[in-house]
Scaffold this motif. Structure first.
Motif, PDB file in Angstrom:
ATOM      1  N   MET A   1      -0.581   0.940   9.023  1.00  0.00           N
ATOM      2  CA  MET A   1      -0.378   0.846   7.051  1.00  0.00           C
ATOM      3  C   MET A   1       1.149   0.817   6.756  1.00  0.00           C
ATOM      4  N   ALA A   2       1.156  -0.001   5.880  1.00  0.00           N
ATOM      5  CA  ALA A   2       2.357  -0.250   6.042  1.00  0.00           C
ATOM      6  C   ALA A   2       3.213   0.436   4.610  1.00  0.00           C
ATOM      7  N   ILE A   3       4.731   0.828   5.197  1.00  0.00           N
ATOM      8  CA  ILE A   3       5.370   1.655   4.408  1.00  0.00           C
ATOM      9  C   ILE A   3       5.666   1.224   2.643  1.00  0.00           C
ATOM     10  N   GLN A   4       5.667   2.826   2.474  1.00  0.00           N
ATOM     11  CA  GLN A   4       5.847   2.667   0.936  1.00  0.00           C
ATOM     12  C   GLN A   4       6.886   2.327   1.030  1.00  0.00           C
ATOM     13  N   SER A   5       6.840   1.562  -0.142  1.00  0.00           N
ATOM     14  CA  SER A   5       8.345   1.418  -1.181  1.00  0.00           C
ATOM     15  C   SER A   5       9.410   2.538  -1.339  1.00  0.00           C
ATOM     16  N   PRO A   6      10.929   2.831  -1.152  1.00  0.00           N
ATOM     17  CA  PRO A   6      11.343   3.986  -1.712  1.00  0.00           C
ATOM     18  C   PRO A   6      11.944   4.061  -2.815  1.00  0.00           C
ATOM     19  N   CYS A   7      11.537   3.083  -4.028  1.00  0.00           N
ATOM     20  CA  CYS A   7      11.731   3.120  -5.234  1.00  0.00           C
ATOM     21  C   CYS A   7      11.420   4.238  -5.875  1.00  0.00           C
ATOM     22  N   VAL A   8      12.192   4.694  -6.867  1.00  0.00           N
ATOM     23  CA  VAL A   8      11.970   6.087  -7.637  1.00  0.00           C
ATOM     24  C   VAL A   8      12.257   5.824  -9.136  1.00  0.00           C
ATOM     25  N   GLU A  29      17.481  -6.571  -0.024  1.00  0.00           N
ATOM     26  CA  GLU A  29      16.281  -5.425   0.697  1.00  0.00           C
ATOM     27  C   GLU A  29      15.292  -5.356  -0.778  1.00  0.00           C
ATOM     28  N   ILE A  30      15.462  -5.201  -2.218  1.00  0.00           N
ATOM     29  CA  ILE A  30      14.485  -4.818  -2.227  1.00  0.00           C
ATOM     30  C   ILE A  30      13.567  -6.029  -2.955  1.00  0.00           C
ATOM     31  N   ARG A  31      14.299  -7.147  -2.957  1.00  0.00           N
ATOM     32  CA  ARG A  31      13.910  -8.936  -3.491  1.00  0.00           C
ATOM     33  C   ARG A  31      12.707  -8.976  -1.795  1.00  0.00           C
ATOM     34  N   GLU A  32      13.284  -8.467  -0.289  1.00  0.00           N
ATOM     35  CA  GLU A  32      12.435  -8.764   0.262  1.00  0.00           C
ATOM     36  C   GLU A  32      11.636  -7.894   1.158  1.00  0.00           C
ATOM     37  N   TRP A  33      11.316  -7.031   0.135  1.00  0.00           N
ATOM     38  CA  TRP A  33      10.406  -5.535   0.880  1.00  0.00           C
ATOM     39  C   TRP A  33       8.545  -5.947   0.981  1.00  0.00           C
ATOM     40  N   LYS A  34       8.553  -6.620  -0.051  1.00  0.00           N
ATOM     41  CA  LYS A  34       6.582  -6.988   0.529  1.00  0.00           C
ATOM     42  C   LYS A  34       6.897  -7.642   1.193  1.00  0.00           C
ATOM     43  N   GLY A  35       8.152  -8.567   1.656  1.00  0.00           N
ATOM     44  CA  GLY A  35       7.619  -9.552   3.677  1.00  0.00           C
ATOM     45  C   GLY A  35       8.535  -9.334   4.378  1.00  0.00           C
ATOM     46  N   MET A  36       8.937  -7.373   4.142  1.00  0.00           N
ATOM     47  CA  MET A  36       9.597  -7.461   5.402  1.00  0.00           C
ATOM     48  C   MET A  36       8.855  -6.642   6.550  1.00  0.00           C
ATOM     49  N   THR A  37       9.042  -6.389   7.910  1.00  0.00           N
ATOM     50  CA  THR A  37       8.150  -5.809   9.227  1.00  0.00           C
ATOM     51  C   THR A  37       8.263  -4.335   8.532  1.00  0.00           C
ATOM     52  N   HIS A  39       9.033  -2.336  10.609  1.00  0.00           N
ATOM     53  CA  HIS A  39      10.040  -1.599  11.160  1.00  0.00           C
ATOM     54  C   HIS A  39      11.121  -1.823  10.812  1.00  0.00           C
ATOM     55  N   ARG A  40      11.394  -3.405  10.405  1.00  0.00           N
ATOM     56  CA  ARG A  40      12.955  -3.215   8.984  1.00  0.00           C
ATOM     57  C   ARG A  40      12.766  -2.145   7.877  1.00  0.00           C
ATOM     58  N   ARG A  41      11.817  -1.960   7.586  1.00  0.00           N
ATOM     59  CA  ARG A  41      11.372  -0.802   6.864  1.00  0.00           C
ATOM     60  C   ARG A  41      12.120  -0.129   6.795  1.00  0.00           C
ATOM     61  N   HIS A  42      11.411   0.890   8.447  1.00  0.00           N
ATOM     62  CA  HIS A  42      11.644   1.841   8.666  1.00  0.00           C
ATOM     63  C   HIS A  42      13.093   2.314   9.157  1.00  0.00           C
ATOM     64  N   GLU A  43      13.863   0.769   9.309  1.00  0.00           N
ATOM     65  CA  GLU A  43      15.136   1.441   9.230  1.00  0.00           C
ATOM     66  C   GLU A  43      15.732   1.409   8.448  1.00  0.00           C
ATOM     67  N   ILE A  44      15.965   0.710   7.354  1.00  0.00           N
ATOM     68  CA  ILE A  44      15.992   1.018   5.719  1.00  0.00           C
ATOM     69  C   ILE A  44      16.338   2.549   5.668  1.00  0.00           C
ATOM     70  N   ILE A  45      15.131   3.024   5.373  1.00  0.00           N
ATOM     71  CA  ILE A  45      14.520   4.222   5.080  1.00  0.00           C
ATOM     72  C   ILE A  45      15.854   5.311   5.750  1.00  0.00           C
ATOM     73  N   ASN A  46      15.393   5.489   7.368  1.00  0.00           N
ATOM     74  CA  ASN A  46      15.878   6.240   8.393  1.00  0.00           C
ATOM     75  C   ASN A  46      17.527   6.445   7.978  1.00  0.00           C
TER      76      ASN A  46
END
Length: 71
Positions: A1-8, A29-37, A39-46
């Protein structure tokens, strides 16, 4: 399951830190979000706490009250 965007939907980039005050991502990061793995999304969120600490108190991040967006 893909990691959802943190956009509010509070899209304002802090000039000093370079982070969006809503989601705490950089413009790149906002621009590249859809193409990120996931793992990278988790790094940003964490990394939210460290990023939030870099924002001035007047630009505190928004609290998320609804489901994340997919942008």
């Amino acid at each position: 399951m893909a990691i959802q965007s943190p956009c509010v939907d509070v899209c304002r980039i802090d000039g000093q830190s370079g982070f969006c005050v809503g989601c705490l991502r950089t413009r790149e990061e906002i621009r590249e979000w859809k193409g990120m793995t996931d793992h990278r999304r988790h790094e940003i969120i964490n990394d939210r706490a460290r990023r939030a600490a870099k924002l001035p108190a007047t630009a505190a991040p928004a609290t998320q009250t609804s489901a994340p967006q997919t942008s």
